[in-house]
Motif scaffolding. Structure first.
Motif, PDB file in Angstrom:
ATOM      1  N   UNK A 193      20.410   6.506  25.756  1.00 49.73           N
ATOM      2  CA  UNK A 193      21.121   7.165  28.194  1.00 49.73           C
ATOM      3  C   UNK A 193      21.658   6.046  28.415  1.00 49.73           C
ATOM      4  N   UNK A 194      21.419   4.358  27.966  1.00 45.36           N
ATOM      5  CA  UNK A 194      21.406   3.284  28.698  1.00 45.36           C
ATOM      6  C   UNK A 194      20.478   2.664  29.993  1.00 45.36           C
ATOM      7  N   UNK A 195      20.518   1.669  30.710  1.00 41.51           N
ATOM      8  CA  UNK A 195      19.555   1.180  31.177  1.00 41.51           C
ATOM      9  C   UNK A 195      19.432   2.230  32.825  1.00 41.51           C
ATOM     10  N   UNK A 196      20.939   2.757  32.792  1.00 42.50           N
ATOM     11  CA  UNK A 196      20.631   3.530  34.124  1.00 42.50           C
ATOM     12  C   UNK A 196      20.255   4.593  33.862  1.00 42.50           C
ATOM     13  N   UNK A 197      20.602   5.370  33.859  1.00 39.84           N
ATOM     14  CA  UNK A 197      19.594   6.877  33.207  1.00 39.84           C
ATOM     15  C   UNK A 197      18.647   6.795  33.250  1.00 39.84           C
ATOM     16  N   UNK A 198      18.139   5.686  31.557  1.00 31.99           N
ATOM     17  CA  UNK A 198      16.275   5.746  31.867  1.00 31.99           C
ATOM     18  C   UNK A 198      15.886   5.178  32.812  1.00 31.99           C
ATOM     19  N   UNK A 199      16.347   4.956  33.976  1.00 32.21           N
ATOM     20  CA  UNK A 199      15.509   4.065  34.900  1.00 32.21           C
ATOM     21  C   UNK A 199      15.396   5.531  36.375  1.00 32.21           C
ATOM     22  N   UNK A 200      16.224   6.139  35.730  1.00 30.50           N
ATOM     23  CA  UNK A 200      16.000   7.330  36.955  1.00 30.50           C
ATOM     24  C   UNK A 200      15.240   8.671  36.035  1.00 30.50           C
ATOM     25  N   UNK A 201      15.535   8.317  35.316  1.00 29.55           N
ATOM     26  CA  UNK A 201      14.667   9.386  34.609  1.00 29.55           C
ATOM     27  C   UNK A 201      13.065   8.872  34.481  1.00 29.55           C
ATOM     28  N   UNK A 202      12.521   7.482  34.543  1.00 31.04           N
ATOM     29  CA  UNK A 202      11.194   6.650  35.161  1.00 31.04           C
ATOM     30  C   UNK A 202      10.482   7.184  36.257  1.00 31.04           C
ATOM     31  N   UNK A 203      12.151   6.872  37.434  1.00 29.76           N
ATOM     32  CA  UNK A 203      11.859   7.652  38.535  1.00 29.76           C
ATOM     33  C   UNK A 203      11.426   8.499  38.375  1.00 29.76           C
ATOM     34  N   UNK A 204      11.962  10.122  38.087  1.00 31.86           N
ATOM     35  CA  UNK A 204      12.084  11.487  37.657  1.00 31.86           C
ATOM     36  C   UNK A 204       9.849  11.728  37.448  1.00 31.86           C
ATOM     37  N   UNK A 205       9.797  10.174  36.218  1.00 30.96           N
ATOM     38  CA  UNK A 205       8.465  11.047  35.610  1.00 30.96           C
ATOM     39  C   UNK A 205       7.053  10.194  36.558  1.00 30.96           C
TER      40      UNK A 205
END
Length: 377
Positions: A193-205
């Motif tokens: 996913x890369x850093x940007x998408x992983x950071x977004x998923x972290x924010x969602x969680x």
């Protein structure tokens, strides 16, 4: 009547249209639901989510007649989709050719075919049609006109006709969208996913975690289309943040599930790890995928792609759209594949316990809705 309070988190698919489109779609379907039930559902305006407008948008849904209040939170990643959305036809053709070469080498098509034949056809027909349709539209007129004109003149007419008609026909058959979808997910499988998408998923969680202990009778995580792929990675993060335990009033709902697009890529080791990590976790998961939807994997349990058993309480259901739509409004056939993939978010001509507004703004919990749906002959 005591108010039933629900929190909904919605994670959509690979679509650059974003929150404005989906907010209006929800409003329109709430009106259709009200016309069928007599329950006037109020849908408020969009507001920035608690973690900021880049992460989510919220709107209030009030079903006064049923005594239901829903706080709806749309989890945003359309900006990330927009950055990889290929608009130039030539660039799309080149990158799709590379992506399909990767799929040919790395995708377990034999297993995919054993699971569901329809999605295999849906994956394979876009590159074939993208070549054949422009070629035939150029070649056939050129050959016919060559009977009365020099071949070069007929060829020029054929090329012009192909340029004029090909895009329209291919769009009608959803070829460009599917090529973009498969190109993106080929890169996602191979590179992660890369850093940007992983950071977004972290924010969602983080957002979901903040609400799980709130004053809610039910908390839903609803994923749709490509959102069902990311939803599994999100669930792994969510469960980790909660120490491995989710409350009983939480439920994950998958609509038009497409997890095997990544789950059956032999090189998607990062994603296999996500699915394996979820396989032994206890939570509620309801999968609603339609057999005629050529993009969806009906009755394919995502956890069994990588494990022999699973701990989640799972229901695998078809929405049986044909029972709830008049024939003239039913999205069947090749030219309606895109619309059929969005019927999960719509209300039909007759009310279903599993239509999107009933699930998110109705009085029934998801478990009650599933039970009511199973009583329908």
């Amino acid at each position: 009547m005591e108010k039933f309070k629900r929190k909904v988190f919605y994670l959509g698919g690979f679509d650059p249209r974003g929150v404005r489109f989906y907010h209006q779609l929800y409003r329109d379907q709430a009106v259709r639901h009200g016309a069928l039930t007599g329950e006037a559902i109020s849908v408020g305006g969009r507001q920035a989510g608690a973690a900021g407008s880049a992460v989510s948008a919220t709107w209030a849904v009030d079903n006064e007649a049923a005594g239901v209040s829903t706080d709806y939170e749309y989890l945003r990643w359309e900006d990330l989709v927009g950055k990889v959305w290929i608009r130039n036809p030539g660039a799309l053709a080149l990158r799709a050719a590379r992506a399909y070469a990767g799929h040919a080498l790395k995708m377990d098509f034999w297993r995919m075919r054993r699971l569901r034949k329809g999605p295999v056809i849906t994956i394979l027909y876009p590159p074939i049609l993208a070549v054949l349709i422009p070629l035939l539209l150029a070649l056939v007129p050129a050959l016919i006109l060559s009977l009365v004109l020099p071949f070069w003149a007929g060829a020029l007419v054929g090329i012009a006709l192909s340029a004029f008609l090909s895009g329209r026909i291919l769009n009608k058959l959803v070829v460009p969208w599917l090529l973009r979808f498969m190109t993106y997910h080929g890169a996602l499988a191979a590179q992660g996913p890369g850093d940007a998408l992983d950071a977004r998923l972290d924010a969602f969680a983080g957002r979901i975690t903040q609400e799980l202990d709130g004053d809610w009778d039910e908390v839903q995580l609803v994923t749709h289309s490509a959102g069902t792929i990311l939803g599994m990675r999100l669930m792994r993060r969510l469960i980790a943040l909660r120490g491995g335990v989710l409350p009983d009033h939480f439920v994950m709902v998958g609509l038009g599930q497409v997890v095997p697009v990544i789950g059956l890529r032999r090189d998607a080791h990062w994603y296999h790890d996500d699915l394996r990590a979820l396989a032994d976790k206890a939570f509620r998961y309801v999968d609603i995928s339609s057999p005629p939807d050529g993009a969806a994997y009906y009755n394919v349990n995502p956890f069994l792609l990588v494990a022999d058993r699973y701990a989640a309480r799972v229901d695998m259901l078809s929405p049986r759209f044909h029972l709830f739509y008049e024939q003239e409004n039913y999205h069947g056939g090749w030219s309606n594949k895109y619309e059929a993939h969005f019927d999960y978010l719509r209300v039909g001509d007759r009310l279903s316990p599993l239509d999107f507004i009933s699930l998110t703004a109705g009085r029934r919990t998801v478990d009650d809705a599933v039970a009511a749906f199973r009583t329908i002959p």
